[in-house]
Design a protein around this motif. Structure first.
Motif, PDB file in Angstrom:
ATOM      1  N   LEU A  35      -7.603 112.798  17.257  1.00 29.55           N
ATOM      2  CA  LEU A  35      -7.216 111.482  16.937  1.00 29.55           C
ATOM      3  C   LEU A  35      -8.634 110.917  15.893  1.00 29.55           C
ATOM      4  O   LEU A  35      -8.382 109.684  15.717  1.00 29.55           O
ATOM      5  CB  LEU A  35      -7.041 110.754  18.076  1.00 29.55           C
ATOM      6  N   PHE A  36      -9.226 111.686  15.572  1.00 31.07           N
ATOM      7  CA  PHE A  36     -10.349 111.102  14.566  1.00 31.07           C
ATOM      8  C   PHE A  36      -9.912 110.903  13.362  1.00 31.07           C
ATOM      9  O   PHE A  36      -8.671 111.463  12.854  1.00 31.07           O
ATOM     10  CB  PHE A  36     -11.461 112.241  14.456  1.00 31.07           C
ATOM     11  N   PRO A  37     -10.115 109.638  12.653  1.00 32.08           N
ATOM     12  CA  PRO A  37     -11.526 108.826  12.950  1.00 32.08           C
ATOM     13  C   PRO A  37     -10.995 107.653  13.988  1.00 32.08           C
ATOM     14  O   PRO A  37     -11.849 106.872  14.198  1.00 32.08           O
ATOM     15  CB  PRO A  37     -11.475 108.142  11.644  1.00 32.08           C
ATOM     16  N   GLY A  55      12.423 110.235  32.572  1.00 24.73           N
ATOM     17  CA  GLY A  55      12.145 109.291  31.633  1.00 24.73           C
ATOM     18  C   GLY A  55      11.484 109.440  30.554  1.00 24.73           C
ATOM     19  O   GLY A  55      11.244 110.968  30.161  1.00 24.73           O
ATOM     20  N   TYR A  56      11.079 108.499  29.693  1.00 26.61           N
ATOM     21  CA  TYR A  56      10.582 108.812  28.466  1.00 26.61           C
ATOM     22  C   TYR A  56       8.867 108.936  28.620  1.00 26.61           C
ATOM     23  O   TYR A  56       8.148 108.257  29.429  1.00 26.61           O
ATOM     24  CB  TYR A  56      10.357 107.492  27.729  1.00 26.61           C
ATOM     25  N   TRP A  57       8.378 110.076  28.029  1.00 27.64           N
ATOM     26  CA  TRP A  57       6.930 110.722  28.161  1.00 27.64           C
ATOM     27  C   TRP A  57       6.535 111.024  26.976  1.00 27.64           C
ATOM     28  O   TRP A  57       7.234 111.870  26.207  1.00 27.64           O
ATOM     29  CB  TRP A  57       6.771 111.498  29.260  1.00 27.64           C
ATOM     30  N   GLU A  58       5.236 110.659  26.246  1.00 24.60           N
ATOM     31  CA  GLU A  58       4.638 111.397  25.208  1.00 24.60           C
ATOM     32  C   GLU A  58       3.355 111.505  25.231  1.00 24.60           C
ATOM     33  O   GLU A  58       2.595 110.649  25.933  1.00 24.60           O
ATOM     34  CB  GLU A  58       5.059 110.371  23.904  1.00 24.60           C
ATOM     35  N   ASP A  59       2.724 112.682  24.883  1.00 26.45           N
ATOM     36  CA  ASP A  59       1.293 112.970  24.988  1.00 26.45           C
ATOM     37  C   ASP A  59       0.740 112.563  23.518  1.00 26.45           C
ATOM     38  O   ASP A  59       1.435 113.051  22.574  1.00 26.45           O
ATOM     39  CB  ASP A  59       1.140 114.362  24.968  1.00 26.45           C
ATOM     40  N   ILE A  60       0.135 111.379  23.242  1.00 26.61           N
ATOM     41  CA  ILE A  60      -0.625 110.978  22.276  1.00 26.61           C
ATOM     42  C   ILE A  60      -1.690 111.713  22.013  1.00 26.61           C
ATOM     43  O   ILE A  60      -3.073 111.380  22.150  1.00 26.61           O
ATOM     44  CB  ILE A  60      -0.964 109.393  22.499  1.00 26.61           C
ATOM     45  N   GLY A  61      -1.607 112.846  21.135  1.00 25.84           N
ATOM     46  CA  GLY A  61      -2.830 113.745  21.009  1.00 25.84           C
ATOM     47  C   GLY A  61      -3.253 113.967  19.486  1.00 25.84           C
ATOM     48  O   GLY A  61      -4.255 114.426  19.298  1.00 25.84           O
ATOM     49  N   THR A  62      -2.453 113.378  18.673  1.00 25.67           N
ATOM     50  CA  THR A  62      -2.883 113.475  17.213  1.00 25.67           C
ATOM     51  C   THR A  62      -2.612 112.256  16.312  1.00 25.67           C
ATOM     52  O   THR A  62      -1.838 111.266  17.026  1.00 25.67           O
ATOM     53  CB  THR A  62      -1.787 114.680  16.420  1.00 25.67           C
ATOM     54  N   ILE A  63      -3.081 112.319  15.128  1.00 23.30           N
ATOM     55  CA  ILE A  63      -2.776 111.070  14.537  1.00 23.30           C
ATOM     56  C   ILE A  63      -1.209 110.892  14.212  1.00 23.30           C
ATOM     57  O   ILE A  63      -0.727 109.668  14.152  1.00 23.30           O
ATOM     58  CB  ILE A  63      -3.541 111.172  13.073  1.00 23.30           C
ATOM     59  N   ALA A  68     -17.669 108.161   3.431  1.00 17.72           N
ATOM     60  CA  ALA A  68     -18.551 107.214   2.885  1.00 17.72           C
ATOM     61  C   ALA A  68     -17.808 105.895   2.876  1.00 17.72           C
ATOM     62  O   ALA A  68     -18.464 104.833   3.036  1.00 17.72           O
ATOM     63  CB  ALA A  68     -19.249 107.690   1.660  1.00 17.72           C
ATOM     64  N   GLU A  69     -16.515 105.946   2.478  1.00 16.19           N
ATOM     65  CA  GLU A  69     -15.847 104.568   2.074  1.00 16.19           C
ATOM     66  C   GLU A  69     -14.752 104.438   3.201  1.00 16.19           C
ATOM     67  O   GLU A  69     -14.245 103.363   3.440  1.00 16.19           O
ATOM     68  CB  GLU A  69     -14.779 105.202   0.943  1.00 16.19           C
ATOM     69  N   GLY A  70     -15.031 105.392   4.500  1.00 16.10           N
ATOM     70  CA  GLY A  70     -14.286 104.995   5.516  1.00 16.10           C
ATOM     71  C   GLY A  70     -12.619 105.202   5.303  1.00 16.10           C
ATOM     72  O   GLY A  70     -12.018 104.355   5.971  1.00 16.10           O
ATOM     73  N   ILE A  71     -12.220 106.257   4.294  1.00 21.38           N
ATOM     74  CA  ILE A  71     -11.054 106.429   4.236  1.00 21.38           C
ATOM     75  C   ILE A  71     -10.454 108.018   4.359  1.00 21.38           C
ATOM     76  O   ILE A  71     -11.366 108.820   4.264  1.00 21.38           O
ATOM     77  CB  ILE A  71     -10.699 106.243   2.798  1.00 21.38           C
ATOM     78  N   TYR A  72      -9.530 108.157   5.375  1.00 20.93           N
ATOM     79  CA  TYR A  72      -9.352 109.354   5.727  1.00 20.93           C
ATOM     80  C   TYR A  72      -7.526 109.664   5.611  1.00 20.93           C
ATOM     81  O   TYR A  72      -6.936 108.552   5.626  1.00 20.93           O
ATOM     82  CB  TYR A  72      -9.650 109.685   7.285  1.00 20.93           C
ATOM     83  N   ILE A  73      -7.359 110.974   5.324  1.00 19.87           N
ATOM     84  CA  ILE A  73      -5.883 111.243   5.387  1.00 19.87           C
ATOM     85  C   ILE A  73      -5.616 112.155   6.304  1.00 19.87           C
ATOM     86  O   ILE A  73      -6.229 113.470   6.298  1.00 19.87           O
ATOM     87  CB  ILE A  73      -5.464 111.466   3.879  1.00 19.87           C
ATOM     88  N   ARG A  74      -4.648 112.083   7.170  1.00 20.12           N
ATOM     89  CA  ARG A  74      -4.407 113.132   8.303  1.00 20.12           C
ATOM     90  C   ARG A  74      -2.691 113.274   8.395  1.00 20.12           C
ATOM     91  O   ARG A  74      -2.136 111.992   8.477  1.00 20.12           O
ATOM     92  CB  ARG A  74      -4.774 112.608   9.624  1.00 20.12           C
ATOM     93  N   SER A  75      -2.289 114.392   8.021  1.00 22.17           N
ATOM     94  CA  SER A  75      -0.826 114.617   8.207  1.00 22.17           C
ATOM     95  C   SER A  75       0.007 113.663   7.068  1.00 22.17           C
ATOM     96  O   SER A  75       0.876 113.262   7.512  1.00 22.17           O
ATOM     97  CB  SER A  75      -0.189 114.444   9.679  1.00 22.17           C
ATOM     98  N   GLY A  76      -0.860 113.386   5.981  1.00 17.74           N
ATOM     99  CA  GLY A  76      -0.231 112.566   4.909  1.00 17.74           C
ATOM    100  C   GLY A  76      -0.324 111.106   5.056  1.00 17.74           C
ATOM    101  O   GLY A  76       0.144 110.291   4.627  1.00 17.74           O
ATOM    102  N   ILE A  77      -0.900 110.626   6.465  1.00 16.87           N
ATOM    103  CA  ILE A  77      -0.839 109.353   6.942  1.00 16.87           C
ATOM    104  C   ILE A  77      -2.674 108.815   6.621  1.00 16.87           C
ATOM    105  O   ILE A  77      -3.655 109.301   6.905  1.00 16.87           O
ATOM    106  CB  ILE A  77      -0.807 109.170   8.287  1.00 16.87           C
TER     107      ILE A  77
END
Length: 504
Positions: free
Chosen positions: A84-86, A330-338, A480-489
């Motif tokens: 889940l970084f950053p 019921g509804y269940w989801e693991d919040i593991g990645t971005i 340094a700019e605080g900008i990341y791209i993960r899985s296109g997001i």
């Protein structure tokens, strides 16, 4: 005697942590609406009789309520949260904001409260400052959600002691290092221990889970859900017999052969033959109920060197203990990645939503805040959540979550995005001074376009900024700019500055 309406808070005379107050959910152009108006309540919610509440308990609730007093829960704060970084750069995974006004930890905490389980421990280790602060504000005895009787919420941080000189090495080791508390005087009546994760999204009556554990006389009961082959490899898988006793357990099979070996007939869980054909795997939800005596024996004697429940203790215990599967429908989801985190937030905007944070019988609580309702002026808003304290003017917002204290400038377009908001307001004078000096205030500047992005809290996005992943990058880091791209997001870090006229 007629039964009066059920009060919203469970085990609570005065609800300080009012969920969603001042926020609005706009779906399909139908305007603001109660978030729970269109969903069918899946789980019933027990409410306790406490001073000041004129509420008559049903026979079923009266019979069940005392049993919650002999069960405690341990919520695991999770590891470093690298996937889940950053978002976990400066906070623990359970402290990550979700749904505009909540944090992930609010889900298991609220499930415990609504289930009548009031003895709660939270184990933390990495970046736990903001998590501890949130728990203190939302669930302390003085000003947050109040517990009756001998209930408590205690945060247990990883420490070094004369006998334990290492930090938590895994889920089982974390519980082991504090297992002495389960033998403490205030826990002498505890018979069962509920082990929970702090980063799952679901609504569940834990007492149904615990009662099933007791009725089957299980040593260990594992919450489980049926899955298809596309997702099964992400979880621990189990095989069960006709009595739902676990006969074998494999933690995240790594090969197709190992995955195929865990196929079962899931009609034993109550699925139809057609559903069972689509979902031939039984996946562990990572939540367990242990008999206290069994838990202590496994951690301190039988498997004193084992560090993980799913990878070590559960597979071994299944061979010589009564380990039972408890199916959850019921509804269940693991919040593991971005990616999963982003998608789950946007799903909240659907109509009907797959998960609702507010349910009148089983609400998700959070920290009490004194904020004005969201202010929306001359905007086109479709399928969006705008949280309390936000100021939005002359904008287009579609399929987006706008978090607390968000300030969105004029002529902005927010599409398929999560804007987490801010922890504080800047005064008009502060904002004017910043702008005069060429600085960027907290929030989203005028004429900006944000698509397929997560804007973390307190970020400063300037005017005429375009965050659209123009080049279609899948993975990228500009730390340094605080900008990341993960899985296109595109993810803009907490407190990061994006200058005017920037295109990402």
């Amino acid at each position: 005697m007629s039964r009066p309406p059920r009060p919203a808070p469970a085990r609570c005379c005065m609800l300080m942590a009012t969920p969603g107050f001042g926020s609005c959910a706009v779906r399909g152009g139908q305007g603001c609406e109660a978030a729970a108006s269109s969903r069918r309540v899946e789980e019933s919610c027990p409410a306790s009789l406490c001073a000041g509440c004129c509420y008559v308990l049903s026979d079923r609730e009266q019979d069940r309520q005392p049993r919650g007093e002999v069960c405690s829960s341990i919520i695991l704060g999770g590891g470093a949260g690298t996937r889940l970084f950053p978002l976990t750069k400066s906070r623990a995974k359970p402290a990550v904001p979700i749904g505009g006004a909540y944090r992930l930890i609010d889900v298991p905490m609220s499930n415990c409260i609504n289930s009548g389980i009031s003895k709660i421990y939270i184990l933390t280790q990495f970046n736990s400052t903001s998590l501890n602060r949130h728990l203190g504000r939302a669930y302390n005895m003085g000003s947050g959600v109040r517990f009756g009787g001998d209930g408590f919420v205690e945060v247990l941080a990883a420490t070094q002691t004369p006998t334990d000189k290492e930090w938590f090495q895994g889920t089982a080791d974390a519980v082991r290092q504090y297992s002495w508390l389960l033998e403490d005087t205030k826990n002498r009546a505890i018979e069962d221990v509920l082990i929970l994760s702090g980063d799952h999204l679901y609504r569940m009556d834990y007492m149904k889970f615990v009662n099933y554990h007791r009725e089957t006389n299980a040593d260990i009961t594992i919450g489980c859900i049926a899955y298809g082959s596309d997702r099964a490899k992400e979880f621990g898988l189990m095989k069960i017999d006709e009595k739902r006793r676990v006969t074998s357990f494999a933690e995240k099979p790594k090969t197709q052969e190992a995955l195929d070996a865990m196929k079962v007939d899931t009609t034993v869980l109550g699925l139809t033959p057609e559903e069972a054909a689509e979902k031939p795997y039984i996946a562990s939800m990572g939540i367990y109920v242990f008999k206290k005596s069994v838990l202590l024996q496994l951690l301190n004697d039988s498997y004193a060197k084992a560090n993980d429940f799913g990878g070590e203790i559960i597979p071994s215990a299944a061979k010589d203990h009564n380990v039972v599967a408890y199916p959850f429908y019921g509804y269940w989801e693991d919040i593991g990645t971005i990616k999963s985190f982003f998608e789950e937030n946007l799903k909240l905007c659907r109509h009907p939503a797959t998960f609702e944070f507010y349910d009148p019988q089983s609400p998700i609580y959070t920290s009490p805040r004194v904020l004005p309702p969201a202010t929306v002026r001359n905007c086109k808003v479709t399928d969006a959540i705008i949280a309390q304290g936000s100021f939005v003017s002359d904008c287009t917002i579609n399929n987006a979550v706008i978090g607390i204290r968000s300030i969105i400038g004029q002529n902005c377009t927010i599409q398929d995005a999560l804007v987490m908001g801010a922890d504080y307001y800047e005064s008009d004078d502060q904002r004017a001074t910043l702008l005069k000096k060429g600085g960027v205030p907290v929030g989203i500047g005028a004429n900006s376009v944000i698509t397929n992005a997560i804007i973390d809290k307190n970020a400063r996005v300037g005017k005429n900024v375009k965050i659209v992943n123009k080049e279609g990058v899948t993975e990228g880091t500009r730390e340094a700019e605080g900008i990341y791209i993960r899985s296109g997001i595109v993810v803009i870090d907490k407190g990061a500055l994006v200058p005017d006229n920037t295109t990402i």
